[in-house]
Design an enzyme around this catalytic site. Structure first.
Site, PDB file in Angstrom:
ATOM      1  N   SER A 102       0.812  -1.208   0.000  1.00  0.00           N
ATOM      2  CA  SER A 102       0.000   0.000   0.000  1.00  0.00           C
ATOM      3  C   SER A 102       0.849   1.263   0.000  1.00  0.00           C
ATOM      4  O   SER A 102       1.836   1.386   0.716  1.00  0.00           O
ATOM      5  CB  SER A 102      -0.896   0.037   1.233  1.00  0.00           C
ATOM      6  OG  SER A 102      -1.427   1.330   1.373  1.00  0.00           O
ATOM      7  N   ARG A 122       2.418   9.407  -7.556  1.00  0.00           N
ATOM      8  CA  ARG A 122       2.966   8.104  -7.929  1.00  0.00           C
ATOM      9  C   ARG A 122       3.937   8.158  -9.098  1.00  0.00           C
ATOM     10  O   ARG A 122       4.951   7.470  -9.095  1.00  0.00           O
ATOM     11  CB  ARG A 122       1.815   7.173  -8.294  1.00  0.00           C
ATOM     12  CG  ARG A 122       0.949   6.901  -7.099  1.00  0.00           C
ATOM     13  CD  ARG A 122      -0.262   6.097  -7.441  1.00  0.00           C
ATOM     14  NE  ARG A 122      -0.908   5.715  -6.188  1.00  0.00           N
ATOM     15  CZ  ARG A 122      -1.954   4.930  -6.113  1.00  0.00           C
ATOM     16  NH1 ARG A 122      -2.497   4.439  -7.210  1.00  0.00           N
ATOM     17  NH2 ARG A 122      -2.474   4.614  -4.952  1.00  0.00           N
ATOM     18  N   GLU A 129     -12.833   1.105 -13.778  1.00  0.00           N
ATOM     19  CA  GLU A 129     -11.544   1.150 -14.479  1.00  0.00           C
ATOM     20  C   GLU A 129     -11.717   0.892 -15.976  1.00  0.00           C
ATOM     21  O   GLU A 129     -10.864   1.279 -16.778  1.00  0.00           O
ATOM     22  CB  GLU A 129     -10.570   0.132 -13.871  1.00  0.00           C
ATOM     23  CG  GLU A 129      -9.132   0.327 -14.353  1.00  0.00           C
ATOM     24  CD  GLU A 129      -8.139  -0.671 -13.753  1.00  0.00           C
ATOM     25  OE1 GLU A 129      -8.532  -1.449 -12.864  1.00  0.00           O
ATOM     26  OE2 GLU A 129      -6.974  -0.663 -14.179  1.00  0.00           O
TER      27      GLU A 129
END
Lengths: 673, 247
Positions: free
Chosen positions: A315, A362, A461
């Site tokens: 995570s 990210r 998604e």
């Protein structure tokens, strides 16, 4: 064109004067996509207005209308439960043996919601702002605002279902912060948030099965979309146990079939995740938008060897307490990290991005890790001559919170890491490396989540709309549930209000054609009787995609990849070896069909990446960077959604552009320094 | 590592099955158990033999798809899922026996794949809280004591893999049911349906052909998520209370 970038930028990015189109010859330009059905008016009122304007369906008419939903993850299960409650006839399909196993279950970190329970300055507008910015201004403003708006309802809904979110001593819900943002708005259930949210949606779905409004078809795979008079009217599915090729007809079809990250072979996706449902729809006329937008997640367990079948994510919440570093000196890379003194460690994220530190988004964290490893300062075992790993060090946090505090916060993650690597992260720093995690591209949908095929809706998604070029942590779960619980049920009723629809029978020519094409594909795979396994092709395709269409892409690399994919695909059709028969459970046959679709998708991803000569979000084009190596976007040229139309087996795809217009937010170059 | 694998092969539900022996060499201790089977399957495929069918998906220990009896233990020698079991738990030259879950209520579909849809049908009988979408109150309107939430979470981690049933000599699904009943029973939201939930779920459990619980504890020992045995006490307590309430 070049006059929109500064001279310094132009020279840094390698731009030359004059026209350029890296993808010329690989596609045909199409007409622009103009109508997204986004309502006009102030952004905060758009969704309310759309809900009001969407026509209603009388409760007694609902049971005469039928809906097929493919996929039972957060988007699919929540939609099936909600539409079942509303009284429609729902058929729910999944390839797993139970809807409870959809891959949403593996999401660890959490789900965002603009509840502002911490009174730290959060609001719907701020969640909207952070999400658009995090997506590098390549998502749709209206959609993202709606996502932020309904986020608060999601938490209410899940709590009422019994989702055991983390709580404070006073009994109220706890929050934490996540990569890319500076407020605490992430709700979580230790490191298993996706599991708990999915179980909530699954239970709501099973409740409707019991009520008779939803029928589930497990171990079924959608193999083809049925369109009649240009409208989606059903699917061809294969019963994966008996091999029966079944026809399922309905008034409307919803794809909630997840992402296609497995095109890379190694990814954090479940082994069965595939693109087939979406790709079959694409071949029937649904546009595929921004397929090259792949999210590379920075905190995965590094690859240990060539046998590897998948990658495991740790995570991202770990970045709240873990400090990321590599040795300053290459010579220290094979030392025990505990023997490397503080002054010889390079906490590179804290050094380069002082205000966000280890919590940068990210894409930035991923690329920074790749860069230090490419410099030769990576740690862990050498794979193909490079150490691909950086330390995620909890020693300071363990000192501060104690082992117990860490265990309470991160639960199974430390155990999971130890089980996979054989190393105890309480003793030795974890090693992490980026891996393919999530795709932001997907089937193009309008504001109503309807694709370019009327009657085909796409959620979660599987669609492209909400994340842009990058995705903030804890926003995928939010989108899945927003689409399924709160958006689709309203927009689909507007479409269903046109009912009753013309009755279609199984002997309709379009249905027969779809069924025969499925049988033809199956027969082909079983008859080739070549020499190579499906998996070996999938691995090779994955290597090509990772090497040339992964974290960093270049014109030369992408063109090479397209050639490699085309010849590998050709070989696959002539030389694949699939044993067994069609009339039984045949896992090689299942994989063959999926890999065949991955070949076509992979090629389109490369063409899309080639067309987009800019760096944004998770998509870094080597030709487009600033002087100090940061991603350089070109808003004047590429602020559009690339929506690709299938032009036929032997034709190049058609590119339709949808301009991205921002009225409530100003486009800015991102900076996390 | 070199291994001898004895694997249950059964072409389909209606055919008879049998153990078959395979030799496998060059197994790395860093492979997961399922990656070891992948390697075997590649070799079988090359030789023109039908690969071994087994269920798996996330390979992260959370989806609950995988499940094998390994040397007689559900999920093998470690307390984990089969996908998270690594070959370093075995030794060079070892003979490993691999079978599907054993339980009447989980019929074999092929080789190592079984049908666990009975679990879904048990959940359909009350393993949920009835709340329609959009009608939920503000999340903070119902505080939940932290310890209750923690307890609910700990038992809600059940992945529905079926190891408890496979390990139980009676083939009972009491641990699976107890986990769900305890999860929902710990929360204020779960109270209105508490009695009907347990009565209906137990009735479905028995109807599916799962056996009764005799407190052996093999279930909790095999559970990869370490669901504690006391959820079965909670199940029995809830059942008694429901009956006393006239259900």
């Amino acid at each position: 064109m070049p006059d929109t970038v500064s001279a310094a930028e132009a020279s840094a990015s390698g731009f030359l004067d004059g026209d350029y189109d890296d993808a010329a010859g690989y596609y045909t330009p199409g007409t622009p996509l103009v109508d997204t059905k986004a309502p006009e008016g102030p952004i905060a009122e758009r969704w309310q207005n759309r809900k009001f304007e969407a026509r209603l369906v009388n409760p007694s008419n609902r049971r005469k209308l039928s809906i097929i939903i493919v996929g039972t993850g957060l988007a699919g299960a929540s939609a099936a439960a909600t539409l079942g409650e509303a009284g429609y006839n729902v058929k729910s399909f999944c390839y797993q043996d139970s809807p409870r196993r959809a891959h949403s279950i593996a999401a660890q970190g959490g789900i965002n919601a603009a509840k502002n329970y911490k009174e730290d300055g959060d609001s719907v507008h701020r969640l909207f702002y952070d999400t658009v910015k995090g997506g590098d201004y390549r998502s749709r403003e209206s959609n993202v605002y709606r996502l932020a708006e309904v986020s608060t309802n999601i938490i209410d809904q899940c709590v009422a279902q019994g989702v055991p979110f983390a709580r404070e001593y006073g009994g109220l819900l706890d929050n934490r912060s996540f990569g890319g943002v500076q407020v605490s708005r992430t709700f979580y259930a230790r490191g298993q948030t996706g599991q708990q949210l999915l179980i909530g949606a699954y239970q709501a779905l099973e409740r409707q099965v019991s009520a008779g409004t939803v029928t589930t078809y497990t171990r079924h795979e959608m193999m083809e979309l049925i369109t009649v008079d240009g409208k989606a009217r059903g699917i061809i599915a294969r019963d994966m146990v008996t091999g029966a090729v079944e026809t399922h007809l309905a008034d409307v079809v919803v794809l909630a079939s997840g992402g296609y990250g497995n095109v890379f072979y190694l990814s954090t996706n479940a082994m069965g995740c595939n693109v087939t449902a979406a790709w079959r729809a694409h071949r029937k006329g649904a546009y595929m938008a921004n397929p090259c937008y792949t999210q590379i997640h920075p905190t995965c367990i590094p690859v240990s060897g060539s046998h590897q079948s998948k990658l495991t994510l740790m995570s991202e919440s770990l970045r709240n307490d873990g400090r990321i570093w590599v040795p300053k000196n290459q010579a220290d890379c094979d030392k025990d990290p505990r023997d490397i003194p503080e002054e010889d460690r390079d906490y590179y994220l804290e050094r380069i991005y002082p205000s966000f530190g280890n919590l940068v988004p990210r894409d930035i964290a991923s690329r920074a890790a790749k860069n230090v490893c490419d410099e030769g300062r990576g740690v862990g075992p050498e794979v193909d001559g490079v150490r691909r790993g950086v330390y995620l060090d909890f020693s300071a946090a363990i000192e501060r919170l104690g082992k117990k505090g860490i265990t309470e916060k991160y639960d199974n993650l430390f155990d999971m890491y130890e089980r996979i690597t054989g190393e105890n992260p309480f003793e030795v720093p974890m090693r992490i490396y980026p891996a393919v995690h999530y795709v932001m591209g997907g089937l193009w949908v309008d504001y109503d989540l309807q694709s370019t095929i009327p009657g085909l809706f796409v959620t979660g998604e599987a669609n492209f709309s909400d994340h842009g070029a990058n995705r903030l942590g804890a926003s995928a779960l939010m989108q899945g549930l927003a689409d399924g619980y709160f958006v689709l049920p309203h927009t689909i009723r507007d479409y269903l209000a046109d009912g009753p629809f013309e009755e279609i029978t199984e002997d309709h020519p379009a249905v027969v054609e779809a069924r025969e094409s499925v049988k033809g594909r199956i027969d082909h795979f079983l008859s080739v009787n070549g020499t190579r396994s499906v998996d070996s092709y999938h691995r090779e395709l994955g290597n090509i995609m990772w090497e040339y269409c992964g974290m960093e892409r270049t014109e030369t690399g992408l063109k090479k990849a397209i050639d490699l994919i085309r010849s590998l695909k050709d070989d696959f059709y002539r030389n694949v070896k699939v044993l067994g028969s069609a009339e039984t459970l045949n896992q090689s046959l299942e994989k063959a069909g999926r890999v065949a679709d991955f070949f076509e998708l992979g090629e389109l991803m490369c063409i899309d990446a080639l067309n987009r000569r800019e760096s944004c979000g998770g998509h870094f084009r080597g030709e487009s960077q600033t002087e100090d190596g940061e991603a350089l976007r070109h808003d004047d040229e590429y602020a559009y959604v690339a929506a690709w139309e299938w032009a036929g087996e032997d034709s190049i795809p058609v590119l339709h552009k949808e301009d991205l217009v921002y009225t409530a937010i100003e486009m800015k170059q991102r900076s996390y320094k | 590592m070199n291994l001898t694998l004895k694997i249950w092969r059964q072409p389909d539900a209606s055919s008879a099955g049998a153990m078959q022996t395979y030799q496998l060499s060059d197994v790395s201790p860093d492979m997961s158990f399922l990656e070891m089977l992948d390697v075997l399957n590649e070799q079988l495929n090359d030789k023109g033999e039908d690969p071994v069918a087994f269920d798996h998906d996330c390979r992260e220990g959370i989806c609950g798809s995988c499940g094998l009896m390994i040397n007689g233990d559900a999920h093998g020698p470690e307390v984990t899922t089969t996908c998270q079991l690594h070959m370093r738990s075995f030794s060079d030259g070892e003979t490993i026996t691999i079978e599907p879950w054993r339980a009447d209520a989980f019929p074999v579909i092929k080789d190592l794949v079984v049908d666990r849809s009975a679990f879904d049908r048990i959940i359909q009988q009350g393993g949920y809280i009835s709340v329609n979408t959009g009608s939920a109150p503000e999340a903070h309107s119902v505080p939940v004591p932290r310890d209750d939430a923690l307890r609910a979470f700990n038992v809600a981690t059940c992945i529905g893999c079926g190891a408890c049933v496979a390990a139980c000599p009676n083939g009972s699904a009491s641990l699976f049911m107890g986990a769900k009943i305890t999860h929902l029973g710990e929360l204020p939201q779960g109270q209105p349906e508490r009695d009907s939930r347990v009565v209906n779920m137990v009735a479905q459990h028995d109807h599916e052909g799962f056996g009764g619980c005799t407190n052996i504890g093999a279930c909790t020992a095999a559970c990869p998520k370490e669901i504690p045995l006391d959820v079965i006490s909670q199940l029995n307590k809830d059942l008694r209370t429901a009956i006393r309430h006239g259900h």
